[in-house]
Motif scaffolding. Structure first.
Motif, short mmCIF file in Angstrom:
data_model
loop_
_atom_site.label_atom_id
_atom_site.label_comp_id
_atom_site.label_asym_id
_atom_site.label_seq_id
_atom_site.Cartn_x
_atom_site.Cartn_y
_atom_site.Cartn_z
N GLU A 55 0.88 -1.20 -0.17
CA GLU A 55 0.14 0.04 0.00
C GLU A 55 0.88 1.45 -0.02
O GLU A 55 1.88 1.40 0.63
N PRO A 56 0.58 2.45 -0.73
CA PRO A 56 1.23 3.64 -0.64
C PRO A 56 1.30 4.25 0.67
O PRO A 56 0.52 5.31 0.82
N ILE A 57 1.62 3.88 1.75
CA ILE A 57 1.79 4.29 2.87
C ILE A 57 2.88 5.11 3.21
O ILE A 57 4.16 4.50 3.11
N GLY A 58 3.08 6.47 3.61
CA GLY A 58 4.17 7.18 4.21
C GLY A 58 4.90 7.56 3.16
O GLY A 58 4.53 7.47 1.87
N PRO A 59 6.19 8.44 3.15
CA PRO A 59 6.81 8.97 2.32
C PRO A 59 7.51 7.98 1.26
O PRO A 59 7.85 6.60 1.76
N PRO A 60 7.85 8.24 -0.09
CA PRO A 60 8.50 7.02 -0.97
C PRO A 60 9.72 6.54 -0.11
O PRO A 60 10.50 7.70 0.08
N GLN A 61 10.20 5.53 -0.25
CA GLN A 61 11.64 4.99 -0.01
C GLN A 61 12.32 5.02 -1.07
O GLN A 61 13.46 5.29 -0.86
N LEU A 62 11.73 4.95 -2.33
CA LEU A 62 12.76 5.28 -3.66
C LEU A 62 12.65 6.42 -4.23
O LEU A 62 11.39 6.66 -4.55
N THR A 63 13.35 7.26 -4.09
CA THR A 63 13.16 8.64 -4.37
C THR A 63 13.41 8.95 -5.99
O THR A 63 13.62 10.16 -6.29
N LYS A 64 14.30 8.09 -6.60
CA LYS A 64 14.48 7.99 -8.02
C LYS A 64 13.18 8.08 -8.96
O LYS A 64 12.09 7.98 -8.66
N PRO A 65 13.10 9.01 -10.14
CA PRO A 65 12.30 8.95 -10.87
C PRO A 65 11.68 7.68 -11.24
O PRO A 65 12.39 6.61 -11.83
N VAL A 66 10.61 7.25 -11.19
CA VAL A 66 9.87 5.96 -11.54
C VAL A 66 8.67 6.13 -12.14
O VAL A 66 7.59 7.05 -11.88
N THR A 67 8.70 5.50 -13.50
CA THR A 67 7.58 5.65 -14.46
C THR A 67 6.85 3.97 -14.42
O THR A 67 7.52 2.95 -14.31
N ALA A 68 5.74 4.08 -14.70
CA ALA A 68 5.23 2.68 -14.72
C ALA A 68 3.86 2.67 -15.54
O ALA A 68 3.16 3.49 -15.90
N GLU A 69 3.51 1.47 -16.22
CA GLU A 69 2.44 1.07 -16.78
C GLU A 69 1.76 -0.01 -16.08
O GLU A 69 2.36 -1.07 -16.11
N LEU A 70 0.93 0.17 -15.07
CA LEU A 70 0.16 -0.64 -14.26
C LEU A 70 -1.09 -1.32 -14.83
O LEU A 70 -1.82 -0.87 -15.58
N GLY A 71 -1.40 -2.67 -14.30
CA GLY A 71 -2.67 -3.53 -14.62
C GLY A 71 -3.84 -2.59 -14.21
O GLY A 71 -3.93 -1.55 -13.32
N ASN A 72 -4.91 -2.67 -15.11
CA ASN A 72 -6.43 -2.22 -14.51
C ASN A 72 -7.35 -3.15 -14.93
O ASN A 72 -7.12 -4.35 -15.20
N ILE A 73 -8.49 -2.60 -14.67
CA ILE A 73 -9.77 -3.42 -14.74
C ILE A 73 -10.74 -2.86 -16.01
O ILE A 73 -10.96 -1.86 -16.17
N THR A 74 -10.49 -3.68 -16.98
CA THR A 74 -10.98 -2.95 -18.27
C THR A 74 -12.40 -3.29 -18.58
O THR A 74 -12.84 -4.39 -18.63
N PRO A 75 -13.05 -2.26 -18.91
CA PRO A 75 -14.46 -2.33 -19.07
C PRO A 75 -14.84 -2.11 -20.53
O PRO A 75 -14.26 -1.57 -21.07
N TYR A 76 -15.66 -3.37 -21.01
CA TYR A 76 -16.03 -3.29 -22.35
C TYR A 76 -17.45 -2.59 -22.39
O TYR A 76 -18.37 -3.32 -21.75
#
Length: 458
Positions: A293-314
């Motif tokens: 869970e995204p709790i507290g400040p980030p522990q990794l402070t480098k730039p992080v980009t991401a393509e994350l999974g999703n729930i795709t509605p048709y």
């Protein structure tokens, strides 16, 4: 030139549609006999890279990062063309290993051969961009009434024949201007920078995602790349290394292997300046925040980009559909679930229908027939079998669909076939209403990534 060519192919494709529709409706095109199913066999992960090996590879990449910045667009184009020749030659090799690990069904090895096409397309697109100094002209650039900038970028040239009257646009954030090719323009001004080392954490479900993430970081972000392959599909790693040999031999790209511990070591490494990943929300949170869970400040402070999974509605728009319309779109939804046994972030997971649509029941019947005509699949992605079982426990009335696959003729150690599961009549409301289920009760509060489909009713 591409705009005129695109208009021609769009018109050609539109004119061809009635002919193709007639052929499909009358059976002129014939029926392709489905191939016998071969169920997937889990593969042993590659040996994990040692910290000494990782340190050495990162040092080599760091030594070459400034050299990559100074490779001009003409030379980059030549590198891309060499990679393109490699991937086209090696396409059967990718398909063969992918078929063993993921299984083979109606389309045979062709299903995995198709996964190479986005890599070919990506290499060609980057090559064309290099010819235009990193800023290939869009088909159309215009502003909406509120001043928002919009670039029409797809389909280009002959691709339009296959998608007539479809368009793909990039809408800039309100108030933002176009920045396409900014890196390459700065180089012309003598502001190329000193280079960076990027870490790409490879996707475990699809080959082209890994390849395209590599190309993006190299050619769009101008960074040399270390790839940490996902243990689920790291059998692709040696083949990708051969495809990208022109880049690995130059010291601009390399690969390492291992699990989450190797990924964590790479993320925290002093020579890694940015991270890109394709994966789940939980994976991202663990990398950035150190927990699911995204709790507290980030522990990794480098730039992080991401393509994350999703729930795709048709989303099915109601209307006076013909029988052919329903069959066509039911096949489309079923195909969206079936590809890669549902192990895609854009797989069909939720189909949304209007409760008052008179043809709702007819559409659901067509969808059931389509799913029932498909061979059952072996859920090869780790954890999928457990998710299927949990879904069946949560929805005991879920309808099992699909053609059985004979188990006795399958390879040793195969993943047993499972039916498709369809549950209907879930009311997509965000407040408790008598006789209606909340969305979370329909298991739609998280990425499903498996072989089941839910109908939500509005």
């Amino acid at each position: 030139m591409s705009g005129a060519a695109t208009s021609f192919w769009n018109g050609f494709g539109a004119a061809l549609q009635p002919v193709l529709h007639f052929a499909d409706r009358t059976g002129v095109t014939g029926k392709i006999k489905p191939r016998a199913a071969i169920l997937p066999v889990p593969q042993q992960p590659m040996p994990a890279s040692s910290t000494a090996e990782i340190d050495n590879l990162l040092q080599q990449l760091d030594n070459h990062k400034i050299k990559w910045v100074h490779v001009d667009t003409k030379q980059r184009g030549k590198l891309l063309l060499k990679c393109l020749k490699n991937v086209m030659r090696m396409a059967p090799d990718f398909a063969k290993v992918g078929t063993i690990a993921k299984g083979s069904y109606e389309g045979g090895i062709g299903d995995e051969m198709a996964s190479v096409l986005p890599i070919v397309s990506g290499l060609l697109e980057y090559y064309e961009s290099m010819k235009c100094n990193g800023a290939r002209a869009p088909l159309k650039l215009y502003r909406r009434r509120n001043g928002q900038l919009v670039a029409r970028v797809w389909p280009v040239n002959m691709v339009a024949a296959f998608f007539p009257n479809f368009i793909g646009e990039v809408w800039m954030q309100p108030g933002a201007e176009a920045t396409q090719g900014a890196i390459y323009r700065r180089k012309q001004e003598g502001l190329g920078g000193t280079g960076q080392v990027a870490l790409v954490l490879g996707a475990g479900n699809q080959l082209p995602v890994v390849a395209l993430d590599i190309l993006h970081m190299l050619f769009a972000e101008d960074q040399v790349v270390l790839v940490k392959m996902n243990p689920v599909n790291d059998y692709y790693g040696p083949l990708l290394r051969k495809v990208f040999a022109p880049l690995t031999s130059g010291g601009f790209l390399d690969f390492v292997y291992g699990g989450a511990d190797v990924g964590a070591y790479c993320c925290q490494h002093a020579l890694v300046q940015s991270v890109h990943l394709t994966g789940s929300e939980a994976t991202y949170n663990n990398i950035v925040f150190g927990s699911s869970e995204p709790i507290g400040p980030p522990q990794l402070t480098k730039p992080v980009t991401a393509e994350l999974g999703n729930i795709t509605p048709y989303i099915i728009v109601p209307g006076p559909w013909s029988k052919e319309d329903m069959e066509y779109h039911a096949r489309s939804v079923a195909s969206g679930l079936a590809q890669n046994a549902g192990h895609n972030c854009i797989a069909a997971e939720v189909v949304i229908l209007d409760a008052s649509w008179p043809l709702r029941s007819a559409f659901l019947a067509a969808l059931s027939r389509c799913l029932d005509s498909l061979q059952c699949r072996g859920p090869w992605y780790p954890g999928s079998s457990a998710r299927l079982e949990a879904f069946k426990q949560h929805f005991p009335t879920a309808k099992p669909l699909g053609r059985p696959v004979p188990e006795e003729v399958q390879p040793a150690g195969h993943v047993p076939a499972q039916p498709w599961l369809l549950v209907t009549g879930m009311w997509a409301t965000f407040g408790a209403q008598q006789g209606r289920s909340k969305p979370q009760a329909a298991a739609a509060g998280k990425l499903l990534h498996c072989m089941y489909l839910q109908e939500f009713v509005l």
